[in-house]
Scaffold this active site. Structure first.
Site, PDB file in Angstrom:
ATOM      1  N   ARG A 254       0.816  -1.208   0.000  1.00 52.69           N
ATOM      2  CA  ARG A 254       0.000   0.000   0.000  1.00 52.69           C
ATOM      3  C   ARG A 254       0.856   1.267   0.000  1.00 52.69           C
ATOM      4  O   ARG A 254       0.548   2.243  -0.660  1.00 52.69           O
ATOM      5  CB  ARG A 254      -0.936  -0.004   1.202  1.00 52.69           C
ATOM      6  N   LYS A 328     -12.258 -12.217   0.322  1.00 52.79           N
ATOM      7  CA  LYS A 328     -13.392 -13.005   0.808  1.00 52.79           C
ATOM      8  C   LYS A 328     -14.409 -12.091   1.458  1.00 52.79           C
ATOM      9  O   LYS A 328     -14.055 -11.218   2.249  1.00 52.79           O
ATOM     10  CB  LYS A 328     -12.914 -14.071   1.798  1.00 52.79           C
ATOM     11  N   ALA A 360      -2.780 -18.774   5.271  1.00 55.39           N
ATOM     12  CA  ALA A 360      -1.658 -18.155   4.574  1.00 55.39           C
ATOM     13  C   ALA A 360      -0.314 -18.673   5.058  1.00 55.39           C
ATOM     14  O   ALA A 360       0.609 -18.891   4.264  1.00 55.39           O
ATOM     15  CB  ALA A 360      -1.730 -16.635   4.727  1.00 55.39           C
ATOM     16  N   LYS A 410     -18.504 -19.339   5.539  1.00 54.71           N
ATOM     17  CA  LYS A 410     -17.584 -19.866   6.544  1.00 54.71           C
ATOM     18  C   LYS A 410     -17.194 -18.795   7.544  1.00 54.71           C
ATOM     19  O   LYS A 410     -17.186 -19.017   8.763  1.00 54.71           O
ATOM     20  CB  LYS A 410     -16.362 -20.444   5.842  1.00 54.71           C
ATOM     21  N   ASP A 461     -13.479 -25.698   4.450  1.00 58.32           N
ATOM     22  CA  ASP A 461     -12.945 -24.418   4.913  1.00 58.32           C
ATOM     23  C   ASP A 461     -13.504 -24.057   6.285  1.00 58.32           C
ATOM     24  O   ASP A 461     -12.808 -23.474   7.127  1.00 58.32           O
ATOM     25  CB  ASP A 461     -13.300 -23.336   3.888  1.00 58.32           C
ATOM     26  N   SER A 471      -7.520 -17.775  13.796  1.00 54.55           N
ATOM     27  CA  SER A 471      -8.651 -17.260  13.033  1.00 54.55           C
ATOM     28  C   SER A 471      -9.052 -15.867  13.523  1.00 54.55           C
ATOM     29  O   SER A 471      -9.433 -15.684  14.679  1.00 54.55           O
ATOM     30  CB  SER A 471      -9.842 -18.211  13.152  1.00 54.55           C
ATOM     31  N   ARG A 472      -8.968 -14.885  12.637  1.00 51.23           N
ATOM     32  CA  ARG A 472      -9.389 -13.526  12.982  1.00 51.23           C
ATOM     33  C   ARG A 472     -10.891 -13.456  13.207  1.00 51.23           C
ATOM     34  O   ARG A 472     -11.369 -12.721  14.071  1.00 51.23           O
ATOM     35  CB  ARG A 472      -9.005 -12.552  11.865  1.00 51.23           C
ATOM     36  N   ASN A 473     -11.641 -14.212  12.418  1.00 51.13           N
ATOM     37  CA  ASN A 473     -13.098 -14.162  12.538  1.00 51.13           C
ATOM     38  C   ASN A 473     -13.569 -14.738  13.867  1.00 51.13           C
ATOM     39  O   ASN A 473     -14.519 -14.238  14.475  1.00 51.13           O
ATOM     40  CB  ASN A 473     -13.735 -14.913  11.361  1.00 51.13           C
TER      41      ASN A 473
END
Length: 560
Positions: A254, A328, A360, A410, A461, A471-473
């Site tokens: 960025r 996603k 990742a 997911k 998944d 997992s961030r979610n």
């Protein structure tokens, strides 16, 4: 006529010139008029003496069309199964110059027949791929053509043919434009018994010349150079994977400061610590990337960042490139699928998405089974070859809608389960199951296939994210349960959280699709701060939360 008789006739008697003349008299005008055949480089085929023609192979018609490149008879190898249908067809093919090969068995008799034909000064057509390859780029060559060129001492003329893969559907012959191009002859020294290594080395010189003619005709080239926009965890991991596959990779960040830091240390400690970038990965600010010469452009930014990314780079993506989208979720403000959003804002020849259980960091060490979805079959095979070379197990799908919505389902299912986990595993499971089922119903209403959600892109998944400690979610759901406002979760975790962005958009899209989705509606209310976590958790096992209704597929596409 058995295998031995067919070879003996090709070696000793040759073609039936009357049959050959009659067939060419009929087919050549048909090819020129109906298929608009264009022949380029015919002058490169010698008018006398032994010649090996090396060509790509797309259709049953290829030998007959390539035969019109010269007035001389052309002998060619054909799979032995073609000679087993009936005696008349076997005789006609053999009379036209075909002789059988037992593919995959190292058929020595085929080589001896080809050498005998060349020894009397005739032309032999070889298909180095060994079988028909379609669609997409050229396949891999085998070393038989190199061995024949060495042991026969004949010049090799590289030929490419394009357009024949689409002309036949069953017994119907469709009017597709067919073009051929022959390159200059290539001469190699004569070797009595060429070793496999030497034959392979010669084939490795012949095949690139066939590919050169193919690309000149506009054929799909192999992916050699890739640009990645987004230097997060997945962007960095993908850069390493593509470099492993032998590609030249440009990784775009960025800011110039971020690019300088990564380039100096060859590591992206902020997003993927401990992973060193290969030397073939060049790091620069995304705005400074040269996209014009890229065969592949990868977008590895959050879905909410796609509008800005496409506004800045969409016009710079060339028509010849393919795009791989790893975003996603849904694109605000309308809840558009990322692939559709990208396709509308760039001129790329194909857009694909990647799904399935693939973390990742884990993918670099342990590999992964992924689902590559695109409606372009040629690009699917092209990109699947690259990802396979990078060490991934790749399944191809044309269900782009299903794969993208499965990834979104997911994420929001894990978010829902994490919020509800304070009430126990039963409630957490109910929350995840209901949310996942409602997005599944939405996908089916938009043309998605049920097997997509049941396979790697969906259930696979989901399980991988549930058991993942990073997992961030899931962490976002835990923060929501603690009363942290959704707007502050991204800053708290240091990364964008797809599920937090997607939940309200999914509820809105489901509402517009006339799909009852009470679990999504209540999850969206929680994310937007309209209800408390305890209220939402209580609804997961309440009678008023009914299972989603499945509506029949619509003919027209909605915003997705």
């Amino acid at each position: 006529m058995d295998h031995e008789q067919l070879h003996r006739r090709a070696r000793e008697r040759g073609v039936n010139r009357f049959v050959l003349f009659a067939v060419r008299l009929i087919l050549t005008p048909f090819f020129l008029v109906y298929l608009r055949m264009q022949r380029i480089g015919r002058e490169h085929i010698p008018g006398e003496g032994p010649v090996v023609l090396a060509s790509n192979h797309r259709s049953f018609f290829d030998p007959f069309i390539i035969g019109t490149m010269t007035r001389r008879p052309v002998y060619y190898v054909a799979k032995k199964e073609l000679f087993t249908y009936n005696r008349f067809m076997s005789w006609v093919l053999n009379a036209l110059g075909a002789f059988p090969v037992d593919r995959g068995a190292g058929d020595q008799e085929t080589i001896e027949t080809a050498k005998a034909i060349l020894a009397r000064g005739e032309i032999v057509l070889m298909f180095p791929e060994g079988t028909r390859t379609r669609p997409g780029p050229l396949g891999k060559s085998r070393r038989g053509v190199g061995r024949l060129a060495l042991e026969a001492g004949a010049p090799v003329v590289p030929i490419a043919i394009i357009g024949t893969e689409d002309i036949r559907r069953g017994w119907r012959i469709r009017p597709r434009k067919v073009r051929l191009r022959a390159g200059r002859p290539m001469q190699f020294p004569t070797v009595e018994n060429a070793s496999p290594a030497l034959a392979g080395a010669v084939t490795d010189r012949i095949w690139p010349m066939v590919m050169l003619q193919w690309e000149w005709l506009g054929g799909l080239p192999p992916i050699r150079r890739a640009a990645i926009i987004g230097a997060g965890a997945w962007g960095t991991s993908l850069a390493v994977l593509l470099a492993r596959a032998g590609l030249e990779v440009e990784l775009g960040s960025r800011t110039r400061e971020q690019a300088g830091a990564i380039a100096a240390t060859r590591k992206n400690e902020a997003y993927l610590p401990g992973v060193e970038l290969p030397k073939s990965v060049h790091v620069a600010r995304a705005a400074d990337l040269d996209l014009a010469d890229c065969d592949l452009v990868c977008l590895t930014v959050p879905a909410r960042a796609l509008p800005n990314v496409l506004a800045a780079h969409g016009e710079r993506i060339p028509r010849s490139a393919g795009v791989l989208v790893l975003s996603k979720g849904l694109v605000p403000p309308l809840g558009t699928l990322p692939s559709a959003f990208v396709a509308e804002r760039c001129a790329a020849r194909a857009v694909s998405v990647l799904g399935g259980p693939a973390d990742a960091a884990e993918v670099l060490e342990h590999g992964a089974s992924v689902v590559l979805a695109t409606v372009d079959r040629g690009f699917a095979r092209n990109l699947a070859d690259v990802l396979s070379a990078a060490g991934l197990d790749v399944s191809k799908s044309s269900d782009v809608t299903g794969v993208e919505l499965a990834a979104t389902a997911k994420n929001v299912a894990v978010l829902a389960a994490a919020v509800a986990s304070v009430a126990g595993p039963n409630v957490a499971g109910a929350a995840a199951g209901k949310v996942f089922a409602e997005v599944d119903a939405l996908a089916r209403a938009r043309g998605g296939r049920p097997e997509t959600f049941a396979g790697l892109a969906g259930a696979g998944d989901l399980v991988a994210t549930v058991v993942s400690s990073s997992s961030r979610n899931r962490r976002a759901g835990e923060l929501l349960a603690q009363g942290v406002p959704a707007l502050e979760i991204g800053d708290a975790l240091g990364q964008a959280v797809e599920a937090v962005d997607s939940a309200p958009l999914l509820a809105s899209v489901a509402r517009d699709a006339d799909l009852e989705a009470p679990a999504l509606e209540s999850l969206a209310a929680l994310v937007e701060g309209r209800i408390e976590p305890e209220q939402w958790t209580a609804t997961m096992t309440a009678d008023q939360v009914a299972p989603p209704r499945h509506y029949p597929r619509r003919v027209t596409e909605a915003r997705l």
